[in-house]
Design an enzyme around this catalytic site. Structure first.
Site, PDB file in Angstrom:
ATOM      1  N   HIS A 118       0.830  -1.207   0.000  1.00 56.72           N
ATOM      2  CA  HIS A 118       0.000   0.000   0.000  1.00 56.72           C
ATOM      3  C   HIS A 118       0.865   1.257   0.000  1.00 56.72           C
ATOM      4  O   HIS A 118       1.926   1.312   0.628  1.00 56.72           O
ATOM      5  CB  HIS A 118      -0.897   0.031   1.238  1.00 56.72           C
ATOM      6  CG  HIS A 118      -2.131  -0.818   1.097  1.00 56.72           C
ATOM      7  ND1 HIS A 118      -3.031  -0.666   0.066  1.00 56.72           N
ATOM      8  CD2 HIS A 118      -2.613  -1.834   1.871  1.00 56.72           C
ATOM      9  CE1 HIS A 118      -4.014  -1.545   0.195  1.00 56.72           C
ATOM     10  NE2 HIS A 118      -3.784  -2.267   1.288  1.00 56.72           N
ATOM     11  N   CYS A 174       0.107   2.622  -4.710  1.00 54.71           N
ATOM     12  CA  CYS A 174      -0.695   3.793  -5.063  1.00 54.71           C
ATOM     13  C   CYS A 174       0.064   5.088  -4.748  1.00 54.71           C
ATOM     14  O   CYS A 174       0.892   5.128  -3.836  1.00 54.71           O
ATOM     15  CB  CYS A 174      -2.020   3.771  -4.293  1.00 54.71           C
ATOM     16  SG  CYS A 174      -3.073   2.359  -4.676  1.00 54.71           S
TER      17      CYS A 174
END
Length: 328
Positions: A118, A174
């Protein structure tokens, strides 16, 4: 192949001893020692669990050994299925492993950093980000011990490197466009990207309008503030500050899975869970190992564009010739 001599650029200046100097960097020949750090975090049992990140780390490890002459004993693996607690991708272990990666670095060494997990953003506190946000990665224990911000990753992995030492980084996460804080970002034409104030203003206006019509007053205000920053030239100020403080004579390259404003897909390719960027990097070089930086950036974009909206980014610690061959 990259030239072997020092590359000078920019205006000359006088140092404190009144000697005339000019900024320089040196390409790595990548024929020295090779070390790598591969991090894959699936976040088992957490609400934000992913599927392909551990696969990514292992696939990249095998790819480096098969294609670029790395040895498994010179690659540190941090995954959240590891039996050894020291190999868990906790914040402390990741920071320690980053320090190990660059320790003893010398000219023509080749270091490789891969992160699949992440990513996110947090408020920029030092003015080096045009959009007002630093990029971060999330260790497996981020809820207890916090994220790792791009400023810190740059401080640990880029700043200590000598001229002529290569660090290749891949961020399959991301909001990773500038996750290593490298100030020179390249377009698919191989040219340096510069702040586009008109485009930024248009994007801020469009986002503000959409947020307002959807009842998201907070989002509208945030976008309006982005427009104010654009109008006052904060993007240009941030770029100038970043180049003054983040440029390095070392040969640091970052491939990121998407722009700072985008997300990166946790995907399935060839029947296996994988990060889209990690898959594209290996697929592109498997199809053609002899690519320039510009060609490889376009290859990554081409592989992903049919299924994903994310646009991989290429950035570096120095102005570079994107027509030279990618090696690591």
């Amino acid at each position: 192949m990259p030239p072997t001599t020092q590359q000078h650029y920019g205006p000359q200046f006088q140092n404190a001893q009144h000697q005339v100097q000019q900024p320089y960097f040196q390409y790595s020949q990548c024929n020295g020692k090779k070390k790598a750090l591969c991090i894959g975090i699936n976040y088992f049992g957490q609400a934000s669990e992913l599927r392909g990140c551990i696969n990514d780390a292992r696939n990249i490890q095998r790819f480096l050994c098969s294609n670029f002459g790395y040895r498994t004993e010179d690659i540190v693996m941090l995954t959240d299925d590891a039996q050894n607690p020291r190999q868990h991708p906790t914040r402390e272990n990741i920071v320690n492993a980053m320090q190990w990666l660059v320790r003893g670095a010398a000219p023509n060494d080749s270091l490789f950093f891969h992160y699949s997990g992440h990513g996110g953003q947090t408020k920029d506190l030092d003015g080096d980000e045009g959009d007002g946000h630093d990029e971060v990665i999330y260790p497996v224990d981020f809820k207890q011990n916090g994220h790792i911000v791009d400023d810190l990753m740059h401080q640990i992995m880029v700043k200590p490197l000598p001229a002529g030492c290569r660090l290749t980084a891949i961020f399959d996460s991301c909001h990773s466009g500038s996750a290593l804080d490298l100030p020179y970002i390249y377009s698919t034409e191989g040219k340096l990207k510069e702040p586009n104030l008109a485009a930024e203003a248009g994007t801020s206006l469009k986002t503000a309008f959409t947020s307002y019509t959807q009842g998201d007053i907070g989002g509208a205000l945030k976008s309006a503030m982005g427009l104010v920053k654009t109008a006052t030239g904060s993007s240009q100020k941030a770029e100038k500050y970043a180049r003054a403080t983040r440029t390095s004579p070392a040969d640091v390259i970052s491939w990121s899975g998407c722009k700072d404003s985008q997300t990166s897909a946790d995907a399935t390719e060839a029947g296996q869970a994988t990060g889209a960027m990690s898959y594209a990097f290996m697929a592109a070089l498997s199809q053609n190992a002899q690519q320039s930086y510009q060609q490889l950036l376009n290859s990554l974009r081409d592989i992903l564009k049919s299924k994903y909206s994310q646009k991989p980014q290429l950035s570096s610690s120095h102005p570079m010739d994107t027509n030279i061959k990618f090696i690591c």
